[in-house]
Design a protein around this motif. Structure first.
Motif, PDB file in Angstrom:
ATOM      1  N   ALA A 110      14.825   6.994  -9.323  1.00 21.78           N
ATOM      2  CA  ALA A 110      13.623   6.275  -9.230  1.00 21.78           C
ATOM      3  C   ALA A 110      13.834   4.652  -9.607  1.00 21.78           C
ATOM      4  CB  ALA A 110      12.939   6.660 -10.728  1.00 21.78           C
ATOM      5  N   VAL A 111      14.817   4.400 -10.186  1.00 24.86           N
ATOM      6  CA  VAL A 111      14.971   2.797 -10.266  1.00 24.86           C
ATOM      7  C   VAL A 111      15.437   2.128  -8.971  1.00 24.86           C
ATOM      8  CG1 VAL A 111      16.573   1.256 -11.268  1.00 24.86           C
ATOM      9  CG2 VAL A 111      15.979   2.996 -12.711  1.00 24.86           C
ATOM     10  N   ALA A 112      16.358   3.028  -8.247  1.00 26.72           N
ATOM     11  CA  ALA A 112      16.665   2.439  -7.085  1.00 26.72           C
ATOM     12  C   ALA A 112      15.351   2.443  -6.092  1.00 26.72           C
ATOM     13  CB  ALA A 112      17.525   3.466  -6.416  1.00 26.72           C
TER      14      ALA A 112
ATOM     15  N   ALA B 132      22.892   1.856  -8.700  1.00 30.61           N
ATOM     16  CA  ALA B 132      21.716   2.174  -8.185  1.00 30.61           C
ATOM     17  C   ALA B 132      20.601   1.272  -7.788  1.00 30.61           C
ATOM     18  CB  ALA B 132      21.063   3.113  -9.206  1.00 30.61           C
ATOM     19  N   ILE B 133      20.720  -0.033  -8.652  1.00 32.51           N
ATOM     20  CA  ILE B 133      19.955  -1.025  -8.350  1.00 32.51           C
ATOM     21  C   ILE B 133      20.512  -1.873  -7.002  1.00 32.51           C
ATOM     22  CG2 ILE B 133      19.288  -3.407  -9.092  1.00 32.51           C
ATOM     23  CD1 ILE B 133      19.283  -2.113 -11.770  1.00 32.51           C
ATOM     24  N   ALA B 134      21.698  -2.012  -7.039  1.00 37.59           N
ATOM     25  CA  ALA B 134      22.391  -2.574  -5.710  1.00 37.59           C
ATOM     26  C   ALA B 134      21.967  -1.673  -4.394  1.00 37.59           C
ATOM     27  CB  ALA B 134      23.895  -2.796  -6.090  1.00 37.59           C
TER      28      ALA B 134
ATOM     29  N   LEU C 262      19.576  -0.974   0.570  1.00 41.43           N
ATOM     30  CA  LEU C 262      18.782   0.068   1.518  1.00 41.43           C
ATOM     31  C   LEU C 262      17.187  -0.416   1.786  1.00 41.43           C
ATOM     32  CD1 LEU C 262      20.356   3.225  -0.211  1.00 41.43           C
ATOM     33  CD2 LEU C 262      20.939   2.175   2.034  1.00 41.43           C
ATOM     34  N   ALA C 263      16.652  -0.704   0.792  1.00 44.06           N
ATOM     35  CA  ALA C 263      15.242  -1.078   1.057  1.00 44.06           C
ATOM     36  C   ALA C 263      14.338  -0.410   1.552  1.00 44.06           C
ATOM     37  CB  ALA C 263      15.332  -2.684   1.767  1.00 44.06           C
ATOM     38  N   ALA C 264      14.512   1.085   1.597  1.00 46.57           N
ATOM     39  CA  ALA C 264      13.760   2.194   2.194  1.00 46.57           C
ATOM     40  C   ALA C 264      12.888   2.908   1.400  1.00 46.57           C
ATOM     41  CB  ALA C 264      14.733   2.661   3.147  1.00 46.57           C
ATOM     42  N   PRO C 265      11.865   2.492   0.791  1.00 41.44           N
ATOM     43  CA  PRO C 265      11.154   3.111   0.033  1.00 41.44           C
ATOM     44  C   PRO C 265      10.316   4.390   0.250  1.00 41.44           C
ATOM     45  CG  PRO C 265       9.852   1.141   0.663  1.00 41.44           C
ATOM     46  CD  PRO C 265      11.413   1.172   0.879  1.00 41.44           C
ATOM     47  N   GLU C 266      10.382   4.541   1.803  1.00 37.90           N
ATOM     48  CA  GLU C 266       9.856   5.584   2.517  1.00 37.90           C
ATOM     49  C   GLU C 266      10.563   6.791   2.404  1.00 37.90           C
ATOM     50  OE1 GLU C 266      12.417   3.768   5.231  1.00 37.90           O
ATOM     51  OE2 GLU C 266      10.916   2.926   3.980  1.00 37.90           O
ATOM     52  N   LYS C 267      11.809   6.915   1.744  1.00 32.35           N
ATOM     53  CA  LYS C 267      12.586   7.795   1.604  1.00 32.35           C
ATOM     54  C   LYS C 267      12.400   8.311   0.192  1.00 32.35           C
ATOM     55  CE  LYS C 267      16.785   8.080   3.217  1.00 32.35           C
ATOM     56  NZ  LYS C 267      18.113   7.720   3.431  1.00 32.35           N
ATOM     57  N   GLN C 268      11.551   7.810  -0.695  1.00 35.62           N
ATOM     58  CA  GLN C 268      11.446   8.124  -2.197  1.00 35.62           C
ATOM     59  C   GLN C 268      12.647   8.564  -2.764  1.00 35.62           C
ATOM     60  OE1 GLN C 268       7.833   8.415  -3.125  1.00 35.62           O
ATOM     61  NE2 GLN C 268       8.187   6.817  -1.779  1.00 35.62           N
ATOM     62  N   LEU C 269      12.540   9.819  -3.515  1.00 38.59           N
ATOM     63  CA  LEU C 269      13.681  10.298  -4.207  1.00 38.59           C
ATOM     64  C   LEU C 269      14.977  10.744  -3.437  1.00 38.59           C
ATOM     65  CD1 LEU C 269      11.956  11.920  -7.205  1.00 38.59           C
ATOM     66  CD2 LEU C 269      12.633   9.755  -7.117  1.00 38.59           C
TER      67      LEU C 269
ATOM     68  N   VAL D  78       9.632   1.494 -15.024  1.00 38.82           N
ATOM     69  CA  VAL D  78      10.683   0.572 -14.246  1.00 38.82           C
ATOM     70  C   VAL D  78       9.846  -0.833 -14.083  1.00 38.82           C
ATOM     71  CG1 VAL D  78      12.441   0.459 -12.656  1.00 38.82           C
ATOM     72  CG2 VAL D  78      11.757   2.693 -13.666  1.00 38.82           C
ATOM     73  N   GLU D  79      10.310  -1.563 -14.267  1.00 35.67           N
ATOM     74  CA  GLU D  79      10.093  -3.075 -13.799  1.00 35.67           C
ATOM     75  C   GLU D  79      10.919  -3.642 -13.207  1.00 35.67           C
ATOM     76  OE1 GLU D  79       7.798  -6.936 -15.524  1.00 35.67           O
ATOM     77  OE2 GLU D  79       7.864  -5.371 -16.628  1.00 35.67           O
ATOM     78  N   VAL D  80      10.697  -4.438 -11.812  1.00 35.11           N
ATOM     79  CA  VAL D  80      11.662  -5.019 -11.005  1.00 35.11           C
ATOM     80  C   VAL D  80      11.087  -6.275 -10.682  1.00 35.11           C
ATOM     81  CG1 VAL D  80      13.007  -4.872  -8.861  1.00 35.11           C
ATOM     82  CG2 VAL D  80      12.719  -2.920 -10.241  1.00 35.11           C
ATOM     83  N   ILE D  81      12.101  -7.146 -10.796  1.00 38.46           N
ATOM     84  CA  ILE D  81      11.799  -8.567 -10.238  1.00 38.46           C
ATOM     85  C   ILE D  81      13.094  -9.110  -9.613  1.00 38.46           C
ATOM     86  CG2 ILE D  81      11.220 -11.011 -11.191  1.00 38.46           C
ATOM     87  CD1 ILE D  81      10.168  -9.933 -13.804  1.00 38.46           C
TER      88      ILE D  81
END
Length: 442
Positions: free
Chosen positions: A29-31, A76-78, A83-90, A128-131
């Protein structure tokens, strides 16, 4: 008797809660949150600041990340950045190239990542909050809360980008958030769970049998490797058989532990999760599937037993919340105990007795994060479930005079949820403090 509408509501709910996940769902979920932000950032990430709720930090910091040979949040963050592929979800961490992994490891080595605790009394336990910032000064922000795929905010330089992405689709083909706005989730009860599991059309629930087989595949994959503390392999070994024998309990313990061993150690396997937890999915399905197959039960009976266990977990988690200080193996053990009683030919009252026995036994087991030793806790839940079921079959159940158990089964479950959600809140903070301060003493 359930109405057609109730059958449809429960069907949508269980299909949304039992979904595939690769790796532990908290770092996944973080990734995923990072991937959303990375997908809208125009340049190369220079800094990544990630703020996590107490429970997210606790659950993500000690678990293996699939295919990396590494543990914890930074990798996981890296990978989310690369990957920058949120469409893959979990399933984001399901696959990546050696080159992508090398780039992710370089980001970790360059110390571009900072992980902080999100403070505040109103912060959701799953938050989770990401900046992310790039070389041109652009800033992308993403927020995930309440569910492991629940992106609630996404912006670039302060302008919302959430409409650029379709929200996670539920198995019924409708966006989860749109569906939730149109019709709130049905609030389950023990009666609803039990009746649905036994009377829903088989074609509507057959997917849960396939889900259990998916988790069995993870268990079989683990047997040929050496993951985690190798509890499952030990139970299959001459040593394990010498002391435990080749019994239904041994097989249940081994199959469940093998899958947990693999998943917590970062094996490249996808499992079917339950209520946001892969271990809950494993430990609510595999013991039931293994016991049913060992007893020679037919596919329909097995399917209904797995559904009973899985849906009971969803019910308890509705009361408890997705993350708490209560170990998920307690919750999955409750589902397993109920389903095992059904497979043993028990009545509804005996299944209720089995649930009360579980609540009277392991209600206080704490969650101290996702990690390889979760397989040990899984074995505790499974063995307690079988004991609870067998006791119930003999007519013995923990009574309302004992501990937090009440006569009414729904009250029992509420008491358990109150304990885990509110009563153990201070314990949760203490656990995190211990985990984050290890090695700093003296």
């Amino acid at each position: 008797m359930l109405t057609t509408h109730q059958y449809e509501q429960i069907g949508r709910l269980i299909r949304r809660e039992v979904v595939p996940a690769t790796g532990c769902t908290e770092p996944a979920a973080v990734a995923l949150t990072v991937a959303y932000a990375a997908a809208v950032l125009p340049g190369t990430v220079q800094t990544a600041e990630v703020l996590l709720s107490t429970n997210m930090l606790k659950n993500a910091m000690g678990v293996g990340i699939p295919g990396t040979g590494m543990f914890g949040i930074p990798i996981a963050i890296a990978l989310g950045i690369v990957l920058a592929a949120p469409e893959k979800q979990l399933e984001l961490l399901d696959s990546f190239s050696d080159e992508e992994l090398a780039r992710a490891k370089e980001i970790v080595a360059q110390e571009k990542i900072s992980v902080l605790l999100k403070e505040g009394s109103n912060v959701d336990k799953l938050y989770v909050e990401v900046i992310l910032r790039d070389e041109a000064g652009h800033t992308a922000c993403a927020v995930l809360e309440k569910t492991h795929t629940g992106i609630s905010a996404l912006s670039l330089d302060g302008v919302s980008c959430l409409d650029l992405f379709e929200v996670a689709a539920s198995p019924c083909g409708c966006p989860e958030e749109m569906q939730a706005e149109a019709e709130p989730d049905i609030q389950l009860s023990f009666d609803l769970v039990y009746e649905y599991a036994l009377t829903a059309p088989l074609e509507d629930i057959r997917f849960i049998y396939e889900a259990a087989l998916q988790n069995k595949h993870a268990s079989e994959f683990s047997l040929s490797h050496n993951y985690g503390h190798a509890l499952g392999k030990m139970l299959h070994s001459d040593l394990g058989l010498q002391f435990f024998g080749d019994t239904p309990l041994t097989q249940m313990l081994a199959s469940t532990s093998l899958a947990c061993d693999a998943r917590m150690d970062g094996a490249p396997v996808t499992v079917m999760s339950n209520s946001g937890s892969g271990n809950q999915g494993i430990s609510s399905m595999l013991p039931v599937l293994t016991f049913a197959q060992r007893q020679g039960r037919d596919e329909e009976t097995t399917t209904r037993a797995v559904m009973m266990s899985s849906l009971l977990v969803v019910y308890v988690k509705q009361q408890l919340g997705r993350l708490s200080c209560l170990c998920g193996m307690v919750v999955s053990g409750i589902g397993t105990a109920c389903a095992l009683t059904y497979l043993l030919g028990g009545t509804k009252e005996q299944s209720i007795g089995a649930v009360k026995n579980m609540i009277g036994n392991v209600a206080g087991m704490i969650c101290d994060g996702a990690k390889p030793s979760c397989s040990l806790k899984a074995s505790t839940g499974v063995s307690s479930a079988l004991i609870s079921a067998l006791l119930a079959m003999e007519g013995h159940a923990v009574t309302a005079n004992e501990g937090i158990v009440e006569e009414d089964i729904d009250c029992c479950i509420r008491n358990l949820a109150d304990l885990g959600r509110d009563g153990m809140a201070e314990t949760d903070l203490k656990v995190l403090k211990i985990m984050t301060s290890k090695g700093r003493h003296g």
